[in-house]
Design a protein around this motif. Structure first.
Motif, PDB file in Angstrom:
ATOM      1  N   GLN A  32      57.434  37.454 156.504  1.00 42.75           N
ATOM      2  CA  GLN A  32      57.209  36.253 155.716  1.00 42.75           C
ATOM      3  C   GLN A  32      57.963  36.354 154.399  1.00 42.75           C
ATOM      4  O   GLN A  32      57.895  37.354 153.714  1.00 42.75           O
ATOM      5  CB  GLN A  32      55.718  36.073 155.444  1.00 42.75           C
ATOM      6  N   VAL A  33      58.669  35.282 154.062  1.00 46.05           N
ATOM      7  CA  VAL A  33      59.473  35.276 152.844  1.00 46.05           C
ATOM      8  C   VAL A  33      58.570  35.089 151.641  1.00 46.05           C
ATOM      9  O   VAL A  33      57.663  34.246 151.648  1.00 46.05           O
ATOM     10  CB  VAL A  33      60.516  34.145 152.885  1.00 46.05           C
ATOM     11  N   GLN A  34      58.820  35.874 150.592  1.00 45.17           N
ATOM     12  CA  GLN A  34      58.123  35.707 149.322  1.00 45.17           C
ATOM     13  C   GLN A  34      59.138  35.604 148.205  1.00 45.17           C
ATOM     14  O   GLN A  34      60.198  36.244 148.241  1.00 45.17           O
ATOM     15  CB  GLN A  34      57.175  36.881 149.072  1.00 45.17           C
ATOM     16  N   LEU A  35      58.807  34.785 147.206  1.00 40.85           N
ATOM     17  CA  LEU A  35      59.656  34.605 146.031  1.00 40.85           C
ATOM     18  C   LEU A  35      58.866  35.035 144.796  1.00 40.85           C
ATOM     19  O   LEU A  35      57.708  34.633 144.635  1.00 40.85           O
ATOM     20  CB  LEU A  35      60.073  33.145 145.887  1.00 40.85           C
ATOM     21  N   VAL A  36      59.506  35.819 143.925  1.00 38.09           N
ATOM     22  CA  VAL A  36      58.838  36.296 142.722  1.00 38.09           C
ATOM     23  C   VAL A  36      59.724  36.022 141.517  1.00 38.09           C
ATOM     24  O   VAL A  36      60.847  36.551 141.436  1.00 38.09           O
ATOM     25  CB  VAL A  36      58.524  37.802 142.808  1.00 38.09           C
ATOM     26  N   GLU A  37      59.204  35.189 140.603  1.00 42.75           N
ATOM     27  CA  GLU A  37      59.945  34.868 139.380  1.00 42.75           C
ATOM     28  C   GLU A  37      59.574  35.830 138.262  1.00 42.75           C
ATOM     29  O   GLU A  37      58.470  36.384 138.233  1.00 42.75           O
ATOM     30  CB  GLU A  37      59.640  33.448 138.902  1.00 42.75           C
ATOM     31  N   SER A  38      60.487  35.973 137.328  1.00 41.77           N
ATOM     32  CA  SER A  38      60.229  36.755 136.117  1.00 41.77           C
ATOM     33  C   SER A  38      61.170  36.276 135.022  1.00 41.77           C
ATOM     34  O   SER A  38      62.116  35.525 135.291  1.00 41.77           O
ATOM     35  CB  SER A  38      60.421  38.249 136.374  1.00 41.77           C
ATOM     36  N   GLY A  39      60.891  36.705 133.790  1.00 41.29           N
ATOM     37  CA  GLY A  39      61.794  36.413 132.688  1.00 41.29           C
ATOM     38  C   GLY A  39      61.311  35.360 131.712  1.00 41.29           C
ATOM     39  O   GLY A  39      61.980  35.097 130.709  1.00 41.29           O
ATOM     40  N   GLY A  40      60.185  34.745 132.000  1.00 40.67           N
ATOM     41  CA  GLY A  40      59.671  33.741 131.075  1.00 40.67           C
ATOM     42  C   GLY A  40      59.142  34.372 129.796  1.00 40.67           C
ATOM     43  O   GLY A  40      59.054  35.591 129.675  1.00 40.67           O
ATOM     44  N   GLY A  41      58.797  33.504 128.845  1.00 40.58           N
ATOM     45  CA  GLY A  41      58.251  34.002 127.587  1.00 40.58           C
ATOM     46  C   GLY A  41      58.262  32.940 126.520  1.00 40.58           C
ATOM     47  O   GLY A  41      58.485  31.762 126.798  1.00 40.58           O
ATOM     48  N   LEU A  42      58.017  33.380 125.294  1.00 36.72           N
ATOM     49  CA  LEU A  42      58.023  32.495 124.132  1.00 36.72           C
ATOM     50  C   LEU A  42      59.351  32.659 123.400  1.00 36.72           C
ATOM     51  O   LEU A  42      59.769  33.793 123.114  1.00 36.72           O
ATOM     52  CB  LEU A  42      56.866  32.855 123.203  1.00 36.72           C
ATOM     53  N   VAL A  43      60.001  31.548 123.113  1.00 37.54           N
ATOM     54  CA  VAL A  43      61.294  31.586 122.443  1.00 37.54           C
ATOM     55  C   VAL A  43      61.357  30.441 121.438  1.00 37.54           C
ATOM     56  O   VAL A  43      60.741  29.389 121.653  1.00 37.54           O
ATOM     57  CB  VAL A  43      62.450  31.506 123.466  1.00 37.54           C
ATOM     58  N   GLN A  44      62.081  30.641 120.370  1.00 39.28           N
ATOM     59  CA  GLN A  44      62.246  29.599 119.362  1.00 39.28           C
ATOM     60  C   GLN A  44      63.262  28.557 119.826  1.00 39.28           C
ATOM     61  O   GLN A  44      64.153  28.870 120.640  1.00 39.28           O
ATOM     62  CB  GLN A  44      62.704  30.206 118.044  1.00 39.28           C
ATOM     63  N   PRO A  45      63.148  27.344 119.329  1.00 39.88           N
ATOM     64  CA  PRO A  45      64.167  26.329 119.650  1.00 39.88           C
ATOM     65  C   PRO A  45      65.565  26.850 119.309  1.00 39.88           C
ATOM     66  O   PRO A  45      65.770  27.491 118.275  1.00 39.88           O
ATOM     67  CB  PRO A  45      63.776  25.156 118.758  1.00 39.88           C
ATOM     68  N   GLY A  46      66.500  26.564 120.233  1.00 36.41           N
ATOM     69  CA  GLY A  46      67.859  27.064 120.080  1.00 36.41           C
ATOM     70  C   GLY A  46      68.087  28.413 120.718  1.00 36.41           C
ATOM     71  O   GLY A  46      69.243  28.854 120.838  1.00 36.41           O
ATOM     72  N   GLY A  47      67.026  29.056 121.149  1.00 32.62           N
ATOM     73  CA  GLY A  47      67.136  30.374 121.755  1.00 32.62           C
ATOM     74  C   GLY A  47      67.504  30.322 123.227  1.00 32.62           C
ATOM     75  O   GLY A  47      67.756  29.253 123.790  1.00 32.62           O
ATOM     76  N   SER A  48      67.524  31.518 123.828  1.00 31.36           N
ATOM     77  CA  SER A  48      67.929  31.649 125.230  1.00 31.36           C
ATOM     78  C   SER A  48      66.932  32.511 125.997  1.00 31.36           C
ATOM     79  O   SER A  48      66.273  33.389 125.424  1.00 31.36           O
ATOM     80  CB  SER A  48      69.317  32.295 125.331  1.00 31.36           C
ATOM     81  N   LEU A  49      66.865  32.257 127.288  1.00 30.08           N
ATOM     82  CA  LEU A  49      66.110  33.081 128.226  1.00 30.08           C
ATOM     83  C   LEU A  49      66.864  33.109 129.543  1.00 30.08           C
ATOM     84  O   LEU A  49      67.586  32.160 129.872  1.00 30.08           O
ATOM     85  CB  LEU A  49      64.710  32.515 128.483  1.00 30.08           C
ATOM     86  N   ARG A  50      66.674  34.181 130.309  1.00 31.87           N
ATOM     87  CA  ARG A  50      67.209  34.223 131.667  1.00 31.87           C
ATOM     88  C   ARG A  50      66.061  34.503 132.630  1.00 31.87           C
ATOM     89  O   ARG A  50      65.390  35.526 132.531  1.00 31.87           O
ATOM     90  CB  ARG A  50      68.287  35.286 131.839  1.00 31.87           C
ATOM     91  N   LEU A  51      65.878  33.572 133.548  1.00 30.35           N
ATOM     92  CA  LEU A  51      64.866  33.723 134.583  1.00 30.35           C
ATOM     93  C   LEU A  51      65.491  34.336 135.827  1.00 30.35           C
ATOM     94  O   LEU A  51      66.666  34.092 136.130  1.00 30.35           O
ATOM     95  CB  LEU A  51      64.240  32.378 134.937  1.00 30.35           C
ATOM     96  N   SER A  52      64.692  35.103 136.552  1.00 29.67           N
ATOM     97  CA  SER A  52      65.126  35.683 137.822  1.00 29.67           C
ATOM     98  C   SER A  52      64.137  35.302 138.915  1.00 29.67           C
ATOM     99  O   SER A  52      62.939  35.137 138.646  1.00 29.67           O
ATOM    100  CB  SER A  52      65.202  37.205 137.725  1.00 29.67           C
ATOM    101  N   CYS A  53      64.637  35.192 140.120  1.00 29.31           N
ATOM    102  CA  CYS A  53      63.807  34.923 141.296  1.00 29.31           C
ATOM    103  C   CYS A  53      64.286  35.863 142.393  1.00 29.31           C
ATOM    104  O   CYS A  53      65.419  35.729 142.870  1.00 29.31           O
ATOM    105  CB  CYS A  53      63.933  33.474 141.724  1.00 29.31           C
ATOM    106  N   VAL A  54      63.426  36.790 142.779  1.00 30.40           N
ATOM    107  CA  VAL A  54      63.772  37.749 143.821  1.00 30.40           C
ATOM    108  C   VAL A  54      63.088  37.341 145.119  1.00 30.40           C
ATOM    109  O   VAL A  54      61.882  37.057 145.140  1.00 30.40           O
ATOM    110  CB  VAL A  54      63.346  39.173 143.428  1.00 30.40           C
ATOM    111  N   ALA A  55      63.867  37.317 146.191  1.00 26.71           N
ATOM    112  CA  ALA A  55      63.348  36.923 147.497  1.00 26.71           C
ATOM    113  C   ALA A  55      63.247  38.123 148.427  1.00 26.71           C
ATOM    114  O   ALA A  55      64.142  38.971 148.458  1.00 26.71           O
ATOM    115  CB  ALA A  55      64.266  35.874 148.122  1.00 26.71           C
ATOM    116  N   SER A  56      62.151  38.182 149.164  1.00 25.90           N
ATOM    117  CA  SER A  56      62.032  39.194 150.202  1.00 25.90           C
ATOM    118  C   SER A  56      62.615  38.642 151.492  1.00 25.90           C
ATOM    119  O   SER A  56      62.813  37.435 151.638  1.00 25.90           O
ATOM    120  CB  SER A  56      60.570  39.560 150.411  1.00 25.90           C
TER     121      SER A  56
END
Length: 113
Positions: free
Chosen positions: A1-25
């Motif tokens: 069975q396929v599973q997806l797991v996200e990571s990388g979220g958080g609190l950031v100030q306006p104008g900032g950056s984040l990178r999210l990841s999604c790993v699939a089994s």
């Protein structure tokens, strides 16, 4: 069975950056169109971006020029690079195998000063 797991979220100030990841089994990732969605508090879940198996991308108008979706099939991983973040980008971000009912559990992104 396929599973997806996200990571990388958080609190950031306006104008900032984040990178999210999604790993699939499993082995279907490289054969699948993938997508990122987001859901703001009290609102419906909206499509943010999609990426085809060959790397073709599409974006919602609200994120064009600021977000970049990408994938690494060797790592079964999809990414969402988010730059110039705005308070209206706040929400739970989900990855999905496009046009299926296979979703990740979501990762919270909060843009606030």
């Amino acid at each position: 069975q396929v599973q997806l797991v996200e990571s990388g979220g958080g609190l950031v100030q306006p104008g900032g950056s984040l990178r999210l990841s999604c790993v699939a089994s499993g082995s279907v990732f490289r054969l699948s169109v993938m997508a990122w969605y987001r859901q703001a508090p009290g609102k419906q879940r909206d499509l943010v971006a999609t990426i085809s198996t060959g790397g073709n991308t599409n974006y919602a108008d609200s994120v064009k020029g600021r977000f970049t979706i990408s994938r690494d099939n060797a790592k079964n991983t999809m990414y969402l690079q988010m730059n110039s973040l705005k308070p209206e980008d706040t929400g739970v971000y989900y990855c999905r195998i496009y046009n299926t009912n296979i979703w990740g559990q979501g990762t919270q992104v909060t843009v606030s000063s």
